[in-house]
Design a protein around this motif. Sequence first.
Motif, PDB file in Angstrom:
ATOM      1  N   ASN A 491      42.102  15.156  43.368  1.00  0.00           N
ATOM      2  CA  ASN A 491      41.059  14.245  42.908  1.00  0.00           C
ATOM      3  C   ASN A 491      39.753  14.357  43.675  1.00  0.00           C
ATOM      4  O   ASN A 491      38.774  13.681  43.334  1.00  0.00           O
ATOM      5  CB  ASN A 491      41.586  12.802  42.949  1.00  0.00           C
ATOM      6  CG  ASN A 491      42.575  12.543  41.831  1.00  0.00           C
ATOM      7  OD1 ASN A 491      42.379  12.962  40.699  1.00  0.00           O
ATOM      8  ND2 ASN A 491      43.669  11.860  42.144  1.00  0.00           N
ATOM      9  N   TYR A 496      38.632  11.015  41.653  1.00  0.00           N
ATOM     10  CA  TYR A 496      39.047  11.117  40.255  1.00  0.00           C
ATOM     11  C   TYR A 496      38.540  12.438  39.705  1.00  0.00           C
ATOM     12  O   TYR A 496      37.652  13.078  40.275  1.00  0.00           O
ATOM     13  CB  TYR A 496      38.525   9.952  39.409  1.00  0.00           C
ATOM     14  CG  TYR A 496      37.022   9.756  39.447  1.00  0.00           C
ATOM     15  CD1 TYR A 496      36.175  10.428  38.566  1.00  0.00           C
ATOM     16  CD2 TYR A 496      36.451   8.894  40.388  1.00  0.00           C
ATOM     17  CE1 TYR A 496      34.799  10.257  38.612  1.00  0.00           C
ATOM     18  CE2 TYR A 496      35.070   8.716  40.439  1.00  0.00           C
ATOM     19  CZ  TYR A 496      34.253   9.399  39.558  1.00  0.00           C
ATOM     20  OH  TYR A 496      32.887   9.235  39.616  1.00  0.00           O
ATOM     21  N   THR A 506      43.867  12.641  37.072  1.00  0.00           N
ATOM     22  CA  THR A 506      43.718  11.694  38.174  1.00  0.00           C
ATOM     23  C   THR A 506      45.038  11.015  38.506  1.00  0.00           C
ATOM     24  O   THR A 506      45.428  10.924  39.681  1.00  0.00           O
ATOM     25  CB  THR A 506      42.652  10.641  37.831  1.00  0.00           C
ATOM     26  OG1 THR A 506      41.412  11.302  37.548  1.00  0.00           O
ATOM     27  CG2 THR A 506      42.453   9.673  38.996  1.00  0.00           C
ATOM     28  N   ILE A 542      40.018   4.835  38.167  1.00  0.00           N
ATOM     29  CA  ILE A 542      39.774   5.040  36.726  1.00  0.00           C
ATOM     30  C   ILE A 542      40.317   3.886  35.885  1.00  0.00           C
ATOM     31  O   ILE A 542      40.494   4.026  34.684  1.00  0.00           O
ATOM     32  CB  ILE A 542      40.346   6.389  36.232  1.00  0.00           C
ATOM     33  CG1 ILE A 542      41.855   6.450  36.439  1.00  0.00           C
ATOM     34  CG2 ILE A 542      39.631   7.563  36.904  1.00  0.00           C
ATOM     35  CD1 ILE A 542      42.520   7.591  35.695  1.00  0.00           C
TER      36      ILE A 542
END
Length: 771
Positions: A491, A496, A506, A542
């Motif tokens: 990530n 992410y 992610t 996220i």
Amino acid sequence: MKKKSAYLAVSIIATILACKTTNKQLVGNAQYVNPFIGASTNVGDAGVYHGLGKTFPGATTPYGMVQVSPNTITGGDNGSGYSDEHRSIEGFAFTQMSGVGWFGDLGNFLVMPTTGPLKTNSGTLADPDAGYRSRYDKKSEQATAGYYAVQLSDYKVKTEATAAPHSGMLKFTFPANQQSRIQIDLARRVGGTATEQYVKVVNENAIEGWMKCTPEGGGWGNGDGKADYVVYFYAEFSKPLKNFGVWSADIPDGAVRKREEVTSAAYQQIIAKANILKQVKEKQGKHLGFYTEFATTANEEVLLKAGISFVSLAGAKNNLQTEITDWDFNAVKQKATDLWNKSLAKINIEGGTDEQRTVFYTSLYHTQIDPRVFEDVDGNYMGGDQKSHQSKDFTKRTIFSGWDVFRSQMPLQTIINPELVGDMVNSLVTLADEKDKDYLERWEFLNAYSGCMIGNPAVSVIADAYAKNIRNFDVEKAYQLSVNSVEKFGNGEKGYVTDGFGISHTLEYAYFDWCVSQMAKSLGKTADADKYLKKSKAYYNIFDKEKGWFRPRDKNGNWEAWPAEGRLKQWYGSIESNAYQQGWFVPQDVDGMVALMGGKAKVIADLTTFFEKAPQDLMWNDYYNHANEPVHHVPFLFNRVGAPWLTQKWTREICKRAYKNSVEGLVGNEDVGQMSAWYVLAASGIHPIAPGDTRYEITSPLFSKVTLNADKASAFTIEANHNSDKNIYIQSATLNGKAYNKCWIDHKDVIKGGVLKLEMGPQPNQSWGVN
């Protein structure tokens, strides 16, 4: 199920059952294996491009290097080379893959018995007469563990196949004919073609040679999978080679030789006009075949046996001569059956229906095809550096379908076959050295770093093995490769991933970071443990609180546009799934995920909707999509949110609705053991959520008694008293005679042996297992 398919399924089952009643060799658990389960690539019946199970029905042995199986098609997305609805067979190959998409590979050394004029191209499903393929009598088709048989209608030849670990045998029963033949297409490959071949007649009964398969010839991922291997063979014929020869097609220099090109009409015309070189004893070329012709009397049996090696001609010969010393087909078949009975005896079941027992042991059978042996009988194997190596402390294995098998298949093996798990870890770790790579491959195929799918699944397998005290590998090297892998594919600084699959990437990377943190903690690497535990929280980055779900971000940190379908939109930030399906993948921190989602009550309601809106047949859909792997842990999440009776309910439903004793008995690709391993574990009553942790979730077993490691003194038995189709809920439990009120059990308690007794009933006991 479509009417045509239903009719065929019934016909096949009847054939198998008839075979079982007449074949006295079929005793033990092998008697329940139906290799036709999942043997379809039919996109139409599946309703989605993935097709169905994509298994092969031919003969193999547990984790064997050789699979002698009928092939009905070259090209397309037909990884096994066989699909039940096809009505002609183009030959019997000695290598196959099981349950894969991405166009497949192997299908090498394609042998076909024929009569009449020699044809050098295979023909097509639409026009079998245009080549050497033959229609076949569907009712004659039989398959059991280690054996396959069929009647080829056009040539009136009965063909039977069996296998040993590194070799195989075919028996052909010919009609009376002055021009009978065995021909071998040396160029054939499931997903393309071998780019170069060699064959030599070594005496009046034997030939040897090789087939070189490179990315230029398609294959795995139509070349994108970087498959680069050589199959060596040594074959003997029971009838002397007197009228023999080679055919050689003039493939133009520079011709594209991938999947679509080699199956095109133009390319097939070139093969059909191949030069036939009679009595030629040695030949190397771009598209070769070998044939031997002879007269036969009515019902005359002619046999072929061959050893396969990925190392050398000498290795192929030694493999054959070590394993199959004579022409006793039935003895080889019996030995294959014995190997399957021994391997399938790792788990014994009592109770259940005939269908459930067949589905269970066929599932267990499918979990014991890969990761297959990739070394010769003398321990020599081809390394990633294209050099021969000698295995010492482990067995070299190949075909690691990482993104799939880390979820159920490899955890199952940690219980019943821990040595195999150690072999696979050693194989991946040494492969990195041999290929001078500083990271672990996610989908390894015959030494290829194919890069298929996403994540770092080998990291999960290593962490899970280490947590379960499977440590017969270079731990420090494996750990460092794991670290390197999550650093290379992860990530990053943003926390992410911003590409088109941002949710899938992610979430999966966050889990694999957690796997490293777990192993680091056990190894006393405190700084690493803290670092990667923190990185494992990346799923927070996220989660859009406004939408109440995971959502991809762009490179500037902005949310990607929310689709009209919301989280149901396929491919929205997710690979082979939608956000609703992929979003449940936070196995390393279920409590944190639940808190983000609004608490246990809200999650239970959302999960219930997720299952209730799935179609009855559980075929590809936008809700609980058992046909694909990202959701395989989801039924067990109910255990973690205080509603274990719903795990019990839904796993029983999935076992009933997604697995059948029929050709269309798998709702999605078998995926190299994963689909079947899920069933084996769930039907037994346990399944992990987060490999790398030693916790297994307890659920409702299908059978009254399941004994894991039944072949060992440390057997672990799960008894379900009063179990039935209606009594699916756990009322109470004892572990080794003591009251047990947890809906999970630790690996150490399973592996040391004992008895878990479950009292079953028709209504949920909402006070059991909620602590």
